[in-house]
Design a protein around this motif. Structure first.
Motif, mmCIF file in Angstrom:
data_model
loop_
_atom_site.group_PDB
_atom_site.id
_atom_site.type_symbol
_atom_site.label_atom_id
_atom_site.label_comp_id
_atom_site.label_asym_id
_atom_site.label_seq_id
_atom_site.Cartn_x
_atom_site.Cartn_y
_atom_site.Cartn_z
ATOM 1 N N LEU A 88 0.834 -1.209 0.000
ATOM 2 C CA LEU A 88 0.000 0.000 0.000
ATOM 3 C C LEU A 88 0.864 1.252 0.000
ATOM 4 N N ALA A 89 1.949 1.225 0.778
ATOM 5 C CA ALA A 89 2.854 2.374 0.831
ATOM 6 C C ALA A 89 3.529 2.586 -0.517
ATOM 7 N N GLU A 90 4.013 1.521 -1.128
ATOM 8 C CA GLU A 90 4.662 1.639 -2.437
ATOM 9 C C GLU A 90 3.700 2.190 -3.481
ATOM 10 N N GLU A 91 2.486 1.677 -3.493
ATOM 11 C CA GLU A 91 1.473 2.131 -4.438
ATOM 12 C C GLU A 91 1.161 3.616 -4.237
ATOM 13 N N ALA A 92 1.053 4.045 -2.967
ATOM 14 C CA ALA A 92 0.731 5.441 -2.671
ATOM 15 C C ALA A 92 1.877 6.380 -3.041
ATOM 16 N N ILE A 93 3.112 5.910 -2.907
ATOM 17 C CA ILE A 93 4.253 6.723 -3.338
ATOM 18 C C ILE A 93 4.237 6.851 -4.858
ATOM 19 N N ALA A 94 4.031 5.736 -5.548
ATOM 20 C CA ALA A 94 4.046 5.734 -7.014
ATOM 21 C C ALA A 94 2.926 6.588 -7.601
ATOM 22 N N SER A 95 1.782 6.630 -6.927
ATOM 23 C CA SER A 95 0.634 7.381 -7.446
ATOM 24 C C SER A 95 0.639 8.843 -7.012
ATOM 25 N N ILE A 97 0.190 9.969 -3.901
ATOM 26 C CA ILE A 97 -0.653 10.230 -2.726
ATOM 27 C C ILE A 97 0.184 10.727 -1.555
ATOM 28 N N ILE A 98 1.320 10.077 -1.315
ATOM 29 C CA ILE A 98 2.195 10.507 -0.227
ATOM 30 C C ILE A 98 3.103 11.603 -0.767
ATOM 31 N N THR A 99 2.659 12.830 -0.629
ATOM 32 C CA THR A 99 3.343 13.966 -1.257
ATOM 33 C C THR A 99 4.747 14.181 -0.702
ATOM 34 N N GLU A 100 4.958 13.805 0.562
ATOM 35 C CA GLU A 100 6.268 14.028 1.185
ATOM 36 C C GLU A 100 7.352 13.130 0.601
ATOM 37 N N LEU A 101 6.978 12.105 -0.159
ATOM 38 C CA LEU A 101 7.949 11.129 -0.642
ATOM 39 C C LEU A 101 8.050 11.104 -2.160
ATOM 40 N N GLN A 102 7.856 12.256 -2.776
ATOM 41 C CA GLN A 102 7.950 12.355 -4.233
ATOM 42 C C GLN A 102 9.332 12.867 -4.660
ATOM 43 N N GLY A 103 9.642 12.702 -5.944
ATOM 44 C CA GLY A 103 10.845 13.289 -6.513
ATOM 45 C C GLY A 103 12.064 12.394 -6.528
ATOM 46 N N TYR A 104 11.872 11.081 -6.444
ATOM 47 C CA TYR A 104 12.999 10.145 -6.495
ATOM 48 C C TYR A 104 12.950 9.338 -7.791
ATOM 49 N N ASP A 105 14.112 8.886 -8.228
ATOM 50 C CA ASP A 105 14.207 8.162 -9.498
ATOM 51 C C ASP A 105 13.818 6.694 -9.387
ATOM 52 N N SER A 106 14.067 6.091 -8.237
ATOM 53 C CA SER A 106 13.824 4.655 -8.128
ATOM 54 C C SER A 106 13.356 4.268 -6.734
ATOM 55 N N LEU A 107 12.681 3.114 -6.678
ATOM 56 C CA LEU A 107 12.181 2.562 -5.426
ATOM 57 C C LEU A 107 12.566 1.097 -5.357
ATOM 58 N N ARG A 108 13.155 0.717 -4.221
ATOM 59 C CA ARG A 108 13.490 -0.692 -4.000
ATOM 60 C C ARG A 108 12.908 -1.144 -2.667
ATOM 61 N N ARG A 109 12.604 -2.429 -2.584
ATOM 62 C CA ARG A 109 12.027 -3.015 -1.375
ATOM 63 C C ARG A 109 13.005 -3.973 -0.723
ATOM 64 N N GLU A 110 12.919 -4.072 0.600
ATOM 65 C CA GLU A 110 13.661 -5.069 1.375
ATOM 66 C C GLU A 110 15.166 -5.027 1.097
ATOM 67 N N LEU A 219 -10.646 1.117 3.115
ATOM 68 C CA LEU A 219 -10.677 -0.341 3.126
ATOM 69 C C LEU A 219 -12.024 -0.868 2.654
ATOM 70 N N SER A 220 -11.983 -1.853 1.741
ATOM 71 C CA SER A 220 -13.218 -2.498 1.311
ATOM 72 C C SER A 220 -12.878 -3.889 0.765
ATOM 73 N N PRO A 221 -13.874 -4.746 0.569
ATOM 74 C CA PRO A 221 -13.621 -6.089 0.037
ATOM 75 C C PRO A 221 -13.181 -6.096 -1.427
ATOM 76 N N THR A 222 -13.279 -4.965 -2.104
ATOM 77 C CA THR A 222 -12.891 -4.917 -3.511
ATOM 78 C C THR A 222 -11.587 -4.175 -3.759
ATOM 79 N N GLN A 223 -11.239 -3.252 -2.872
ATOM 80 C CA GLN A 223 -9.972 -2.541 -3.034
ATOM 81 C C GLN A 223 -9.572 -1.860 -1.724
ATOM 82 N N THR A 224 -8.271 -1.658 -1.570
ATOM 83 C CA THR A 224 -7.725 -0.919 -0.435
ATOM 84 C C THR A 224 -6.657 0.012 -0.958
ATOM 85 N N ARG A 225 -6.660 1.247 -0.493
ATOM 86 C CA ARG A 225 -5.638 2.197 -0.924
ATOM 87 C C ARG A 225 -5.478 3.269 0.141
ATOM 88 N N LEU A 226 -4.276 3.847 0.204
ATOM 89 C CA LEU A 226 -4.059 4.979 1.090
ATOM 90 C C LEU A 226 -4.637 6.220 0.445
#
Length: 234
Positions: A88-95, A97-110, A219-226
């Motif tokens: 959910l966090a990754e999706e919100a950054i990419a879209s 939604i989380i304005t404080e975390l914009q402006g980067y070239d790449s995202l990696r997990r773990e 939150l819902s049975p069909t979709q969840t998003r920040l």
């Protein structure tokens, strides 16, 4: 994050042995499903209330059903599957939604980091600015109108705070991001009454330059998003 097919529903009977939950399906059958939550689930367990679950077609799984959502007696919805918080966090950054975390070239997990041998949930990188290390925590504990984290003593969470402070000391950006998976939570605070050491360390981390953010999920049975920023009391 869309769910296809949509989650199916039942009624909660009990959670036990940490990873197991018994429910009653809509047809009256009682089944055991997987509980993907390692926490105490304090104030998240409401027998006789409605729950929703996903179904896997993986034949190797002992329990094909996974508990995803719970309903409280007040009608609030809780995201039980803490494993979805990072996505959910990754999706919100990419879209955006989380304005404080914009402006980067790449995202990696773990990605491995820190002197205590951890893996950061999300690492944002850009050749023209310091790296941004993001630790994601799922917040589901609601008490007297206030959201809290953690819901049990967490030495692991304390370690993560120390490592975020270490990243700040090295000149990087460090962020603690609370993913609020409870429709009744409008503000997040450290649960000093549950883990005083964590609350103290969170204050120290914030004073040392670790940013603390919280975003609420729809939150819902069909979709969840920040969907929106949530205040944090420090």
């Amino acid at each position: 994050m869309e769910f296809s097919p949509a989650f199916e529903s039942g009624v909660l009977l009990q959670r036990y042995k940490r990873f197991l939950t018994d429910i009653t399906l809509e047809n009256g059958e009682q089944v055991t499903i997987h509980c993907p939550n390692t926490g105490s689930m304090k104030n998240c367990l409401f027998p006789s209330e409605k729950v929703w679950f996903s179904v896997s077609d993986n034949p190797k799984r002992k329990y094909s059903r996974t508990w995803e959502l719970a309903q409280t007696p007040d009608g609030h919805i809780i995201g039980i599957n803490t494993g979805r918080a990072n996505a959910l966090a990754e999706e919100a950054i990419a879209s955006g939604i989380i304005t404080e975390l914009q402006g980067y070239d790449s995202l990696r997990r773990e990605v491995k980091y820190g002197s205590e041998n951890s893996r950061i949930d999300i690492l944002l990188e850009d050749a023209n600015k310091p790296n941004c290390y993001i630790e994601v925590k799922s917040c589901t504990l609601l008490e007297q109108g206030q959201g809290y984290f953690p819901d049990a003593v967490t030495t692991r969470g304390q370690k993560h705070l120390r490592e975020l402070m270490e990243m700040v000391q090295q000149g990087h950006r460090a962020v603690l991001l609370f993913v609020v998976q409870h429709s009744g939570i409008n503000c997040v605070a450290a649960a000093a009454h549950i883990d005083a050491a964590y609350a103290k360390l969170l204050t120290e981390a914030h004073q040392a330059g670790v940013e603390v953010l919280a975003y609420s999920a729809d939150l819902s049975p069909t979709q969840t998003r920040l969907v929106k920023s949530c205040p944090v009391r420090l």
